[in-house]
Design a protein around this motif. Structure first.
Motif, mmCIF file in Angstrom:
data_model
loop_
_atom_site.group_PDB
_atom_site.id
_atom_site.type_symbol
_atom_site.label_atom_id
_atom_site.label_comp_id
_atom_site.label_asym_id
_atom_site.label_seq_id
_atom_site.Cartn_x
_atom_site.Cartn_y
_atom_site.Cartn_z
ATOM 1 N N GLN A 1 1.499 6.660 -7.049
ATOM 2 C CA GLN A 1 0.743 7.720 -7.194
ATOM 3 C C GLN A 1 1.016 9.125 -6.726
ATOM 4 O O GLN A 1 1.100 9.790 -7.728
ATOM 5 N N SER A 2 2.051 9.015 -5.845
ATOM 6 C CA SER A 2 2.203 10.603 -6.121
ATOM 7 C C SER A 2 3.546 10.655 -7.044
ATOM 8 O O SER A 2 3.243 12.528 -7.425
ATOM 9 N N ALA B 1 1.243 -0.965 0.254
ATOM 10 C CA ALA B 1 0.284 0.015 0.379
ATOM 11 C C ALA B 1 0.830 1.452 0.174
ATOM 12 O O ALA B 1 1.230 2.266 -0.533
ATOM 13 N N ARG B 2 2.050 1.014 0.894
ATOM 14 C CA ARG B 2 3.147 2.104 0.564
ATOM 15 C C ARG B 2 3.737 2.599 -0.712
ATOM 16 O O ARG B 2 3.562 4.081 -0.591
ATOM 17 N N ARG C 1 2.054 1.747 -2.964
ATOM 18 C CA ARG C 1 1.242 2.106 -4.639
ATOM 19 C C ARG C 1 1.193 3.468 -4.082
ATOM 20 O O ARG C 1 1.219 4.716 -4.872
ATOM 21 N N GLU C 2 1.028 4.217 -2.974
ATOM 22 C CA GLU C 2 0.865 5.602 -2.444
ATOM 23 C C GLU C 2 2.028 6.081 -3.032
ATOM 24 O O GLU C 2 1.855 7.762 -3.467
ATOM 25 N N LYS D 1 1.760 12.105 -10.583
ATOM 26 C CA LYS D 1 0.788 12.998 -10.035
ATOM 27 C C LYS D 1 1.948 14.341 -10.715
ATOM 28 O O LYS D 1 1.579 15.294 -10.593
#
Length: 157
Positions: A127-128, A120-121, A123-124, A131
């Motif tokens: 994603q950042s 999960a970390r 993926r975050e 972006k």
């Protein structure tokens, strides 16, 4: 790219300085026009008969040839590796490195090594990064979590 007197064809399909089609002209006449206008006669291809030629400045012709060569080269894929527990300074360094690669016209593969429950970390983190880099590159694939790594590929805009 063949310039001026090196063109051996007896006649050429001539294009003017502003892109207007002049038609089929003997090479001698085309060279005379080029000298009168103080530009070069540039033959772009010898594959057709008569070969296409353009009136243009020598600097412009060389720049166009260089740009054409750059466009022919396929973009390279460069990989940047990260970890889920990355520090802020290291994150910024990796982001700047990805920016430079994308600006150069190459694709970037961002890979995060995952151990245990860090998916999960990871993926975050990706994603950042995606972006922040969206102005220079667009994701070719979505974020892919597989086994021991999470990855996403960004292609230059």
């Amino acid at each position: 790219m063949i310039l001026n007197e090196k063109i051996i064809a007896s006649e050429v399909q001539l294009t003017g300085l502003n892109g207007e089609d002049i038609g089929i002209v003997s090479t001698k006449e085309a060279l005379a026009m080029a000298k009168k206008l103080k530009v070069d006669l540039v033959c772009t291809s010898l594959m057709s008969s008569p070969p296409p030629a353009r009136l243009m400045s020598a600097g412009t012709a060389k720049q166009e040839a260089q740009q054409a060569r750059k466009r022919e080269q396929a973009p390279k894929l460069k990989e940047i590796r990260l970890t889920p527990q990355i520090e802020d300074h290291d994150y910024e360094t990796k982001r700047q490195q990805a920016e430079r690669i994308l600006k150069a016209g190459d694709a970037v593969m961002l890979v995060v090594k995952v151990q245990g429950k860090e998916g999960a970390r990871a993926r975050e983190l990706l994603q950042s990064l995606v972006k922040e880099l969206q102005s220079m590159g667009k994701p070719k694939t979505g974020i892919q979590l597989s086994g021991k790594q999470a990855a996403v590929q960004l292609d230059p805009v």
